[in-house]
Write a protein that holds these residues in place. Structure first.
Motif, PDB file in Angstrom:
ATOM      1  N   SER A 102       0.863  -1.184   0.000  1.00 28.34           N
ATOM      2  CA  SER A 102       0.000   0.000   0.000  1.00 28.34           C
ATOM      3  C   SER A 102       0.897   1.231   0.000  1.00 28.34           C
ATOM      4  N   ALA A 103       0.367   2.329  -0.511  1.00 32.57           N
ATOM      5  CA  ALA A 103       1.142   3.570  -0.558  1.00 32.57           C
ATOM      6  C   ALA A 103       0.184   4.753  -0.541  1.00 32.57           C
ATOM      7  N   THR A 104       0.447   5.702   0.336  1.00 38.58           N
ATOM      8  CA  THR A 104      -0.372   6.915   0.424  1.00 38.58           C
ATOM      9  C   THR A 104       0.543   8.129   0.362  1.00 38.58           C
ATOM     10  N   GLY A 105       0.486   8.828  -0.756  1.00 37.54           N
ATOM     11  CA  GLY A 105       1.335  10.003  -0.927  1.00 37.54           C
ATOM     12  C   GLY A 105       2.809   9.679  -0.816  1.00 37.54           C
ATOM     13  N   LEU A 106       3.183   8.447  -1.144  1.00 43.46           N
ATOM     14  CA  LEU A 106       4.549   7.972  -0.910  1.00 43.46           C
ATOM     15  C   LEU A 106       5.479   8.454  -2.021  1.00 43.46           C
ATOM     16  N   ARG A 107       6.560   9.099  -1.618  1.00 37.40           N
ATOM     17  CA  ARG A 107       7.594   9.538  -2.554  1.00 37.40           C
ATOM     18  C   ARG A 107       8.952   9.172  -1.956  1.00 37.40           C
ATOM     19  N   LEU A 108       9.849   8.663  -2.803  1.00 39.91           N
ATOM     20  CA  LEU A 108      11.164   8.239  -2.348  1.00 39.91           C
ATOM     21  C   LEU A 108      12.270   8.973  -3.101  1.00 39.91           C
ATOM     22  N   GLN A 109      13.395   9.159  -2.426  1.00 39.16           N
ATOM     23  CA  GLN A 109      14.600   9.681  -3.046  1.00 39.16           C
ATOM     24  C   GLN A 109      15.453   8.474  -3.427  1.00 39.16           C
ATOM     25  N   GLU A 110      15.617   8.249  -4.744  1.00 42.61           N
ATOM     26  CA  GLU A 110      16.315   7.056  -5.228  1.00 42.61           C
ATOM     27  C   GLU A 110      17.585   7.397  -5.987  1.00 42.61           C
ATOM     28  N   ALA A 111      18.145   8.591  -5.712  1.00 46.62           N
ATOM     29  CA  ALA A 111      19.319   9.037  -6.453  1.00 46.62           C
ATOM     30  C   ALA A 111      20.495   8.074  -6.302  1.00 46.62           C
ATOM     31  N   SER A 112      20.596   7.393  -5.159  1.00 43.81           N
ATOM     32  CA  SER A 112      21.720   6.479  -4.947  1.00 43.81           C
ATOM     33  C   SER A 112      21.707   5.315  -5.920  1.00 43.81           C
ATOM     34  N   LEU A 113      20.519   4.997  -6.478  1.00 40.92           N
ATOM     35  CA  LEU A 113      20.414   3.909  -7.449  1.00 40.92           C
ATOM     36  C   LEU A 113      20.237   4.406  -8.880  1.00 40.92           C
ATOM     37  N   THR A 114      19.392   5.429  -9.042  1.00 37.72           N
ATOM     38  CA  THR A 114      19.028   5.860 -10.400  1.00 37.72           C
ATOM     39  C   THR A 114      19.813   7.062 -10.881  1.00 37.72           C
ATOM     40  N   GLY A 115      20.402   7.828  -9.934  1.00 37.51           N
ATOM     41  CA  GLY A 115      21.105   9.045 -10.314  1.00 37.51           C
ATOM     42  C   GLY A 115      20.196  10.236 -10.528  1.00 37.51           C
ATOM     43  N   VAL A 131     -17.402  13.791   3.768  1.00 38.37           N
ATOM     44  CA  VAL A 131     -16.923  13.590   2.397  1.00 38.37           C
ATOM     45  C   VAL A 131     -17.841  12.609   1.675  1.00 38.37           C
ATOM     46  N   ASP A 132     -18.254  12.994   0.476  1.00 36.49           N
ATOM     47  CA  ASP A 132     -18.993  12.080  -0.401  1.00 36.49           C
ATOM     48  C   ASP A 132     -17.978  11.412  -1.305  1.00 36.49           C
ATOM     49  N   VAL A 133     -17.682  10.138  -1.031  1.00 41.02           N
ATOM     50  CA  VAL A 133     -16.624   9.447  -1.773  1.00 41.02           C
ATOM     51  C   VAL A 133     -17.053   9.065  -3.186  1.00 41.02           C
ATOM     52  N   ALA A 134     -18.340   9.256  -3.501  1.00 42.04           N
ATOM     53  CA  ALA A 134     -18.809   8.857  -4.831  1.00 42.04           C
ATOM     54  C   ALA A 134     -18.083   9.626  -5.926  1.00 42.04           C
ATOM     55  N   GLY A 135     -17.723  10.868  -5.661  1.00 42.52           N
ATOM     56  CA  GLY A 135     -17.070  11.672  -6.692  1.00 42.52           C
ATOM     57  C   GLY A 135     -15.563  11.665  -6.618  1.00 42.52           C
ATOM     58  N   ILE A 136     -14.981  10.810  -5.767  1.00 40.74           N
ATOM     59  CA  ILE A 136     -13.523  10.782  -5.597  1.00 40.74           C
ATOM     60  C   ILE A 136     -12.963   9.573  -6.335  1.00 40.74           C
ATOM     61  N   PRO A 137     -11.893   9.766  -7.126  1.00 41.57           N
ATOM     62  CA  PRO A 137     -11.289   8.610  -7.804  1.00 41.57           C
ATOM     63  C   PRO A 137     -10.720   7.619  -6.796  1.00 41.57           C
ATOM     64  N   THR A 138     -10.593   6.374  -7.227  1.00 38.58           N
ATOM     65  CA  THR A 138     -10.099   5.323  -6.336  1.00 38.58           C
ATOM     66  C   THR A 138      -8.760   4.795  -6.831  1.00 38.58           C
ATOM     67  N   ASP A 177     -11.297  -0.264  -4.159  1.00 38.91           N
ATOM     68  CA  ASP A 177     -12.371   0.717  -3.960  1.00 38.91           C
ATOM     69  C   ASP A 177     -11.958   1.782  -2.954  1.00 38.91           C
ATOM     70  N   ARG A 178     -10.652   1.904  -2.679  1.00 39.48           N
ATOM     71  CA  ARG A 178     -10.163   2.862  -1.711  1.00 39.48           C
ATOM     72  C   ARG A 178     -10.039   4.238  -2.352  1.00 39.48           C
ATOM     73  N   PRO A 179     -10.594   5.299  -1.703  1.00 40.41           N
ATOM     74  CA  PRO A 179     -10.537   6.648  -2.279  1.00 40.41           C
ATOM     75  C   PRO A 179      -9.096   7.141  -2.393  1.00 40.41           C
ATOM     76  N   LEU A 180      -8.843   7.914  -3.428  1.00 44.89           N
ATOM     77  CA  LEU A 180      -7.527   8.491  -3.665  1.00 44.89           C
ATOM     78  C   LEU A 180      -7.591   9.971  -3.313  1.00 44.89           C
ATOM     79  N   LEU A 181      -6.998  10.352  -2.183  1.00 43.78           N
ATOM     80  CA  LEU A 181      -7.065  11.730  -1.693  1.00 43.78           C
ATOM     81  C   LEU A 181      -5.761  12.465  -1.923  1.00 43.78           C
ATOM     82  N   ASP A 182      -5.853  13.794  -2.019  1.00 40.85           N
ATOM     83  CA  ASP A 182      -4.676  14.643  -2.024  1.00 40.85           C
ATOM     84  C   ASP A 182      -4.998  15.915  -1.249  1.00 40.85           C
ATOM     85  N   GLU A 183      -4.117  16.902  -1.325  1.00 37.69           N
ATOM     86  CA  GLU A 183      -4.270  18.121  -0.522  1.00 37.69           C
ATOM     87  C   GLU A 183      -5.544  18.897  -0.854  1.00 37.69           C
ATOM     88  N   SER A 184      -6.072  18.696  -2.055  1.00 31.37           N
ATOM     89  CA  SER A 184      -7.266  19.456  -2.445  1.00 31.37           C
ATOM     90  C   SER A 184      -8.477  19.116  -1.584  1.00 31.37           C
TER      91      SER A 184
END
Length: 949
Positions: A169-182, A530-537, A542-549
């Motif tokens: 699972s991942a929620t707003g997950l961001r990684l720094q991968e410069a050590s591998l990808t440059g 929150v009405d989850v019907a209008g939120i993308p999953t 079927d898990r709602p996809l939320l962001d700062e908005s």
């Protein structure tokens, strides 16, 4: 059979649950301890293959690969040639003795190297990375080396990924991968399967060993460990450049080279003087001269200096580690002792980190909660102002319920003891919830559906909760009150939701200011349906996809005040730092009022002194900031990027800056600081990797104590340098002036055979070097504090450890040693200034013994630059042990027949022993007189009033 990585052809292409199933793990429970132990035993530790250990024979050979050992081998050859030239009838005593000294030196070097390596290994173990894993249904923190395939990793901001893993699972997950990808940017992550094979940098559903979580949260199942990871596959390609030597090592290296050249010159001069004054009549004379020159060169250079330096640093740093200050780099100690500014966070470092939610402010009034710490015991006092007490009760419970749900901490009870996992501020809501509400009932009502993680830029975090009974979704939000109010349109009063007007906003902000002045940390709490019907999953779920908005149009519930009282020892530590010439600067994300109050209470700043906020820093240009940092002691509401500007401003004035940090965004500031200090309890793995020091208890007082220890270690290095160099100079001066003044002290007439007469034999000089160098020098390296190291200002990094004053003292002590040694020889010999009646062997033995004893008295002298040798005389048992051993060995050399034959000595009478002891002690008394003069001079200088300009 243990599941292995090749059972999963490509985990990126398969759904996460199938990957977990193939690895034999339930993602909601994790591995059991027994299964994890079995897999660890089968697969081996999760670590990259290091360089193979150096075999013993190579270590022995390395001890012999030294220019000074080469000189000793040359001396053996010379003595054997001389022995052969004399007919070779008896044993080649000189050659045997020198060979034994070579072996003894090699053994000492091996022992010192082994002890240093052991100390460094222990420190490395203390700073080993750890990972949060799900084991048996509970979150656990384990060493990353103990991770196995199938372990479920719990990832959050600041974590360093311990092994390659497939995201569950991942929620707003961001990684720094410069050590591998440059790639310098961050990589967004998702748990969705990929459509086909992709390059390493595009595998969005994988996390890799050695990369860092910079935002969001997630869970992942370990698929590869050790050399099977991507980092393991490219380990051979990693940069393995040697570390640059520290300033201290460079200076020691420079001194060693200078001494080497100087000694070669002196040895040549001495040999030439001996040849000119005595003449060279046969092979024996030539061998004697060469042996003396070689022995002089070996004795004059402290060849064990690098090994002693490393061992002293390692032992000193281990002492610091036992006091909760773990240095990752031995040579950072010299920088730590030079620290002139300590920039410290507030929470948990200057305060107790016992976050307790004590105040709740709502539209209907305020609530006071009693109790401290994490034990959920306390009572609520309701003080309504604009509503009924019933409304205030409902509003207060709404606040703590929302804050407890918008939460990633855990409150645990084990054997009656309450502990937390996660952020202490978040845990304070869980404790308050148990005081006001049935926590289990609340937890059973809601299921977490989505999360918008906290970031230091937004200063907010949100949880979307699904009410299981009513099948409704509600977003719970908490964050900095001034930020959160900007996202709120309405406020909940009792059971009603009304418009949030400007008067109410101003009222809440005043309440925040009042709490901050009282040293409370403040947080606002809000919600919205929150009405989850209008939120993308999320794809495939079927898990709602939320962001700062989603964090708009919020309903304000209230504001809480969380108290974290100052540590009792922090005020004393701040005063101690000030006495040592070290400024303390508080840098916090808290409200300016809170920061100012705590700083004033601890003596960091004066009441009413200005506090710079992050907004103030943004408005200042670089030159204005450079001026401001000189008289600003408190910074509040700052973001991590502001820390870099503060550090740069302080360093531009030549100040040595120590900086604390705990979050992932603190890592750049910790790297930029002269001493980056990571929090051992609350600090993230990324922060610990970026630091030079880790605090085991997150306590500011530990930093100040570490500075003290750093100064003590540096003082000890100066002690053994002063001791070694002055003692070795005494040996050189004894031989040189013994040859030049041979007629004056009666040496010239001591041998009627016409052979060359020297004040000391080559083997005697080598013996002195062996007996008096390593033991006392090592004992001084662990000497307890003699002088008050915190009573002087920080050492400037431009200051040399061996300055002109120290060289003058070394020269003075060396000259005194030579003088008393030659006087002893003169007093025993029949001729010279002092008429004695002893033989040449007796005179040499007495001079030899006097020089050994003088060096041992010098060990007592060298413990302090100004304080008397009799101050704290008994607090270094190691030094007394080294002195006792040296005296015992010298007694054996003088008294045991086979050692007498080896070193050219004879038994001394009690009167001669008394003569040796008395003249050797002159070194102590003259230095005591010199220190007394210096102390009085300094005392007068301190007492004299300074003239006004």
């Amino acid at each position: 059979m243990t599941t292995t990585a090749f059972d999963i052809p490509d985990p990126t292409l398969r759904p996460a649950d199938q990957v977990a199933q193939a690895l034999g793990v339930d993602p909601e429970v994790g591995l059991t301890d027994a299964t994890a132990d079995e897999r660890l035993a089968d697969e081996g530790p999760n670590e990259l293959r290091g360089r193979p250990p150096v075999p013993l024979w190579r270590k022995v050979l390395r001890q012999l690969q030294d220019p000074l050992v080469y000189l000793l081998l040359v001396a053996i050859v010379i003595s054997l040639v001389a022995w052969a030239g004399e007919g070779g009838e008896s044993w080649p005593v000189d050659a045997i003795v020198i060979a034994l000294i070579v072996v003894a030196n090699a053994v000492l070097g091996l022992v010192q190297e082994a002890k240093a390596a052991s100390a460094v290994a222990a420190l490395a173990s203390m700073t080993a990375a750890s990972s949060s894993v799900l084991r048996g249904g509970r979150l656990r923190t384990v060493r990353s080396t103990a991770l196995v395939r199938g372990d479920v990793l719990n990832l959050s901001e600041g974590d360093s990924v311990g092994a390659d893993a497939r995201l569950l699972s991942a929620t707003g997950l961001r990684l720094q991968e410069a050590s591998l990808t440059g790639e310098s940017g961050t990589t967004p992550k998702s748990a969705d399967p990929l459509g086909g094979p992709t390059a390493l940098g595009d595998r969005r559903n994988m996390v890799y060993r050695g990369t860092a979580v910079v935002q969001g949260v997630g869970r992942a199942v370990v698929t590869s460990t050790g050399m099977d990871t991507e980092m393991g596959r490219i380990a051979e390609l990693l940069d393995r450049t040697d570390q640059e030597p520290s300033p201290l090592r460079r200076e020691i290296g420079s001194v060693s080279k200078t001494l080497g050249l100087l000694v070669i010159g002196i040895a040549v001069v001495v040999m030439a003087a001996i040849a000119l004054l005595n003449g060279v009549h046969d092979l024996t004379d030539a061998a004697t001269i060469l042996l003396m020159g070689v022995s002089l060169a070996v004795a004059a250079v402290p060849e064990g200096l690098p090994a002693i330096l490393s061992l002293v640093l390692a032992l000193g740093v281990r002492v610091m580690a036992r006091r909760n200050a773990v240095m990752k780099d031995l040579h950072s100690v010299e920088t730590l002792g030079s620290a002139s500014v300590i920039c410290s966070d507030k929470t948990g470092t200057l305060t107790r980190n016992e976050m307790t939610l004590s105040r709740i402010i709502t539209p209907s009034g305020r609530v006071e909660l009693s109790g401290t710490g994490y034990r959920p015991e306390g009572e609520a006092r309701y003080r309504p102002t604009d509503g009924s007490e019933a409304d205030l009760v409902r509003e207060a419970r709404n606040v703590v319920v929302a804050g407890a749900l918008a939460n990633n901490a855990q409150l645990l009870e084990e054997a009656g003891e309450w502990t937390i996992q996660g952020d202490p501020t978040e845990a304070a809501f869980l404790v308050a919830l148990r005081k006001l509400e049935d926590a289990e009932r609340v937890a059973a009502c809601y299921e977490r559906a989505a999360e918008v993680p906290f970031t230091s830029q937004r200063k907010m975090m949100s949880i979307l909760g699904h009410h299981l009974d009513e099948d409704e979704h509600r977003l719970f939000v908490k964050g900095a009150p001034d930020v959160l109010l900007g996202h709120c349109d309405t406020v909940r009063c009792g059971d009603a939701v009304v418009s949030l007007d400007e008067a109410q906003r101003a009222g809440f902000l005043r309440a925040v200011d009042d709490l901050s002045v009282g040293a409370y940390r403040t947080l606002g709490v809000a919600y919205r349906d929150v009405d989850v019907a209008g939120i993308p999953t999320l794809a495939g779920t079927d898990r709602p996809l939320l962001d700062e908005s989603a964090e708009t149009g919020l309903v304000l519930l209230g504001v809480v005040g969380i108290i974290d009282p100052p540590r009792d020892e922090a005020r004393q530590a701040v005063a101690e730092a000030h006495r040592a010439g070290i400024r303390t600067v508080m840098i916090t994300g808290d409200h300016p009022g809170t920061a100012a109050r705590i700083a004033a209470d601890l003596g960091i700043s004066q009441p009413g002194q200005r506090v710079l906020t992050g907004a103030d820093l943004d408005a200042l240009g670089d030159e204005d900031l450079r001026r401001a940092v000189l008289d600003t002691a408190v910074y509040a509401r700052v973001a991590p990027e502001h820390k870099l500007r503060i550090i740069d401003g302080l360093q531009s004035h030549g100040l040595v800056v120590a900086m604390t940090g705990d979050g992932v965004n603190d890592a750049p500031a910790l790297k930029s600081a002269d001493i980056g200090i990571a929090m051992g309890i609350t600090g993230t793995e990324v922060t610990k990797e970026s630091s030079r020091m880790i605090l085991g208890d997150d306590n500011y007082a530990t930093i100040v104590d570490a500075v003290r220890q750093g100064r003590v270690i540096f003082d000890n290095i100066k002690k053994f340098l002063r001791y070694l160099l002055s003692s070795n100079l005494g040996e050189v001066a004894t031989v040189f002036f013994g040859v030049v003044l041979a007629g004056l002290i009666g040496l010239s007439e001591a041998d009627e055979s016409g052979a060359i007469v020297l004040p000391l034999l080559a083997t005697q000089i080598l013996w002195i070097n062996l007996v008096t160098d390593s033991g006392p020098a090592l004992a001084m390296g662990v000497d307890p504090e003699v002088d008050d190291v915190m009573a002087r200002p920080p050492r400037r990094q431009s200051d040399r450890i061996l300055d002109g004053r120290m060289w003058r003292r070394i020269g003075f002590i060396g000259a005194v040693m030579a003088a008393v040694t030659l006087l002893t020889i003169d007093a025993v010999l029949p001729g010279g200034l002092l008429h004695g009646s002893g033989s040449l062997a007796a005179a040499r033995t007495a001079g030899f013994t006097t020089l050994v004893l003088a060096q041992l008295f010098n060990a007592l002298n060298s413990r302090s630059d100004e304080s008397s040798a009799f101050r704290h005389l008994s607090n270094n048992r190691w030094l007394w042990g080294a002195i006792a051993l040296a005296v015992a060995l010298q007694g054996a050399v003088v008294s045991v027949p086979f050692l007498q034959a080896a070193f050219g000595t004879e038994t001394l009478s009690w009167g001669q022993w008394a003569l040796c002891l008395g003249l050797a002690s002159v070194v102590l008394w003259l230095e005591e007189l010199s220190k007394l003069v210096r102390r009085r001079r300094h005392s007068r200088a301190r007492s004299e009033p300074r003239e006004r300009p």
